[in-house]
Scaffold this motif. Structure first.
Motif, short mmCIF file in Angstrom:
data_model
loop_
_atom_site.label_atom_id
_atom_site.label_comp_id
_atom_site.label_asym_id
_atom_site.label_seq_id
_atom_site.Cartn_x
_atom_site.Cartn_y
_atom_site.Cartn_z
N ALA A 1 8.05 11.73 -13.32
CA ALA A 1 9.24 11.12 -12.72
C ALA A 1 9.75 11.95 -11.56
O ALA A 1 10.21 11.41 -10.54
N TYR A 2 9.67 13.29 -11.69
CA TYR A 2 10.10 14.14 -10.58
C TYR A 2 9.17 13.96 -9.38
O TYR A 2 9.63 13.89 -8.23
N GLN A 3 7.89 13.90 -9.63
CA GLN A 3 6.96 13.72 -8.53
C GLN A 3 7.15 12.38 -7.83
O GLN A 3 6.87 12.24 -6.64
N ALA A 4 7.66 11.39 -8.59
CA ALA A 4 7.92 10.08 -7.99
C ALA A 4 9.25 10.02 -7.25
O ALA A 4 9.38 9.31 -6.25
N THR A 5 10.26 10.77 -7.75
CA THR A 5 11.61 10.67 -7.17
C THR A 5 12.01 11.89 -6.35
O THR A 5 12.84 11.76 -5.44
N GLY A 6 11.47 13.05 -6.66
CA GLY A 6 11.84 14.27 -5.96
C GLY A 6 13.21 14.80 -6.34
O GLY A 6 13.71 15.73 -5.71
N GLN A 7 13.82 14.26 -7.40
CA GLN A 7 15.16 14.67 -7.82
C GLN A 7 15.16 14.93 -9.32
O GLN A 7 14.96 14.01 -10.11
N TRP A 8 15.39 16.18 -9.71
CA TRP A 8 15.38 16.48 -11.14
C TRP A 8 16.55 15.81 -11.87
O TRP A 8 16.43 15.46 -13.05
N ARG A 9 17.68 15.64 -11.19
CA ARG A 9 18.81 14.99 -11.86
C ARG A 9 18.50 13.55 -12.23
O ARG A 9 19.09 13.01 -13.18
N VAL A 10 17.60 12.92 -11.49
CA VAL A 10 17.16 11.57 -11.83
C VAL A 10 15.98 11.64 -12.79
O VAL A 10 15.91 10.91 -13.80
N ALA A 11 15.05 12.53 -12.51
CA ALA A 11 13.78 12.55 -13.24
C ALA A 11 13.94 12.89 -14.71
O ALA A 11 13.23 12.33 -15.56
N PHE A 12 14.87 13.79 -15.04
CA PHE A 12 14.93 14.22 -16.44
C PHE A 12 15.44 13.12 -17.36
O PHE A 12 15.15 13.10 -18.55
N LEU A 13 16.21 12.14 -16.84
CA LEU A 13 16.73 11.04 -17.64
C LEU A 13 15.92 9.76 -17.51
O LEU A 13 16.08 8.84 -18.32
N LEU A 14 15.07 9.67 -16.49
CA LEU A 14 14.38 8.41 -16.21
C LEU A 14 13.47 7.96 -17.35
O LEU A 14 13.45 6.76 -17.68
N PRO A 15 12.69 8.84 -18.00
CA PRO A 15 11.85 8.35 -19.12
C PRO A 15 12.67 7.72 -20.24
O PRO A 15 12.25 6.70 -20.81
N SER A 16 13.83 8.29 -20.57
CA SER A 16 14.66 7.70 -21.63
C SER A 16 15.19 6.33 -21.22
O SER A 16 15.23 5.40 -22.04
#
Length: 584
Positions: free
Chosen positions: A75-90
């Motif tokens: 998700a981070y590689q797709a978005t470039g934002q950890w604040r988005v990526a860490f919650l996106l799978p959930s």
């Protein structure tokens, strides 16, 4: 706007679902206890390129399989934002779970029943609370629900061999996500029992109760159990599990470092079978999960008194749409009630099937007076509680503010937090007034949805710095300057995750005295530019507190910033206070 009147319920449901589950995405950092751990592991995967064996700091992380962390890293590689990526799978997992429930309800009954099941799940407190957190459990719930979906599509609406295979594959993916994914296969237990009892049917009088009960023996035949296609399911399960287990075990067993073999044993044995049979934490009584369902599965469980008689009638007719999911629900409860260690989240995978069991009954139940009154009272209590808390904070509760400052370094006072709480209370009050006594369930639904949306948008950002350690680590970085180095002793994952300085760690599971010993030696190599950040219980008495500084407070912990001058009198391995080994 909508193609037809039939599309309106779908648009409304999915728009609300996106708002409820996605509100606040990108507005906060990972919060303890589990979120910083998984985000840190995922971040280190991206930075190091080592994906097969996850690390926490410099140590292998063997508490959980890496699949969820892989999803965060992707998700981070797709978005470039950890604040988005860490919650996106959930978020995506929760939406996928909702889709499975809605579509299965539509296929087994009607589209209306499907959306009743979806709304029941979306409004249940336990589901949304967990789905808005970056933990493994929402993803496990999705895999188990998808497995249930595939199996039931084949058994109740089939034969549908592709869904049969997908169900087994999803169970395997759930297994490499968090061990318990294989519980989805308990859906087949009634069919296995029927297959064993099949020879008895011929000896029973036709038309009798026992004869009708054993009519179940025909279902395994209709479902194709025992045919060639049947074995594609177990093969799909093994294939899914082998996607991770095979390469990981091969590398671990052939690696020259014995640490990797220790990782393999800890992950596959201690964290699964041993943890289940000899739980070492979270001890609870056998009936614990019943209490969880009655309290955290609200408002769904308010309908239970009216659902029980209806279920009894349907089970007496041996309706397989009820027998299979309800038998599975019961088996899951039994499975998680056996070990001493229990957490509320363990029973969460059963919730989607429970909502599916309630859904056909809800239209009739919600026309009754008492369920409507209970729903209105539930929402009104939430609004009144939030209103009381918000007003107390706004007009100044000194004790409350002192607690925020002492435990979380919340130095901005309580006004911002109070404004968010009052906004939620006002939304709920407006929703109940708008719905009125004729539409109390609609008012309750609007109140709950608004609560989750406004909490994510208004409340979580206010609490973020104090809850994520961002505030502490920002202050530390500003204090020591960009040229200095920071060593962490008795650290937590959020410290390393949110650090803004060049940072060194000295193990995580290692006992605090050894961490401190290594940290002091490291600092002595460059005393002018190296600082230690030490959790308060690990700070030895030999440190001069007049020269050390309080780096900050976060999550009820105090962190000391120790320059070399403050520990000059410490021996090479200074003694710590009695609770020095609290590595939780």
């Amino acid at each position: 706007m909508f193609k037809s009147a039939r599309s309106y319920p779908a648009w409304l449901f999915w728009i609300v679902a996106w708002l409820v589950l996605g509100a606040g995405l990108g507005l906060r950092d990972p919060w303890p206890a589990d979120e910083p751990r998984f985000a840190l592991v995922a971040m280190q995967m991206v930075e190091s390129g080592q994906w097969l064996f996850p690390h926490r700091g410099g140590e292998l992380y063997s508490d959980k399989p890496p699949f969820f962390m892989w999803m965060q890293a992707l998700a981070y590689q797709a978005t470039g934002q950890w604040r988005v990526a860490f919650l996106l799978p959930s978020l995506l997992a929760a939406l996928g779970t909702l889709w499975c429930v809605v579509d299965l309800g539509r296929r087994l009954w009607t589209p209306r029943v499907g959306y009743y099941a979806g709304w029941a799940l979306l409004l249940t407190v336990h589901f949304v609370y967990q789905s808005k957190k970056a933990q493994i459990d929402p993803l496990v719930v999705f895999w188990i629900t998808l497995a249930n979906y595939g199996l039931l599509r084949h058994l109740l609406t089939g034969p549908a061999w592709r869904w049969w295979v997908l169900g087994w594959f999803a169970a395997g993916m759930g297994t490499i996500t968090k061990g318990v994914g294989a519980l989805a296969l308990l859906m087949l237990a009634p069919l296995a029992l029927a297959a064993v009892l099949r020879p008895l049917r011929a000896a029973l009088a036709p038309g009798g109760v026992a004869h009708r009960a054993l009519a179940w023996v025909e279902m395994p035949v209709r479902a194709g159990i025992g045919r060639g296609y049947f074995w594609l399911g177990p093969l799909a399960f093994v294939f899914a599990v082998a996607l991770w287990i095979a390469p990981m075990a091969t590398v671990a067993l052939t690696h020259s470092d014995p640490v990797y073999r220790g990782y393999l044993g800890d992950l596959l044995l201690r964290q699964t079978a041993v943890r289940y049979s000899k739980s070492w934490d979270h001890h609870q009584p056998p009936w614990y999960h019943l209490g969880v369902m009655l309290s955290m599965w609200l408002p769904l469980m308010f309908a239970l008194p009216w659902a029980l008689p209806a279920w009894r009638r349907r089970l007496a007719r041996l309706d397989p749409r009820y027998v299979l999911p309800m038998a599975w629900w019961l088996l899951v409860i039994v499975f998680f009630s056996i070990p001493q260690g229990k957490r509320d989240v363990y029973i969460l995978p059963a919730l989607p099937m429970a909502c599916l069991m309630f859904a056909p009954l809800l239209p009739g139940i919600l026309r009754r007076a008492w369920p409507r009154r209970i729903g209105f009272a539930f929402a009104a209590l939430i609004v009144l509680a939030l209103l009381g808390v918000g007003l107390s904070m706004w007009f100044g509760n000194p004790g409350f503010e002192r607690k925020l400052i002492a435990e979380r370094d919340f130095t901005d006072g309580a006004r911002g937090l109070a404004a968010g709480v009052l906004a939620i209370a006002c939304w709920g009050l407006a929703a109940l007034l708008w719905a009125g006594p004729r539409r109390p369930i609609l008012g309750m639904a609007a109140t709950l949805c608004g609560l989750w949306v406004l909490n994510g948008v208004l409340v979580a950002p206010v609490l973020n710095d104090s809850s994520s350690a961002r505030g502490v680590m920002s202050k530390v970085a500003a204090r020591i300057g960009p040229e200095a180095e920071l060593g962490l002793v008795a650290w937590k994952e959020q410290n390393l995750l949110r650090t803004q300085s060049r940072t060194t760690t000295f193990g995580f599971k290692m006992r605090w005295p050894e961490q401190l010993k290594q940290g002091l030696a490291w600092q002595a190599q460059a005393p002018r530019t190296r600082w230690l950040l030490v959790q308060d219980p690990a700070l030895p008495a030999c440190v001069d507190r007049n020269r050390a500084e309080i780096g900050g407070r976060s999550n009820r912990r105090i962190w000391w910033l120790v320059p070399y001058a403050a520990r000059e009198t410490c021996p090479a391995a200074p003694p710590l206070r009695p609770h020095e080994d609290d590595t939780d």
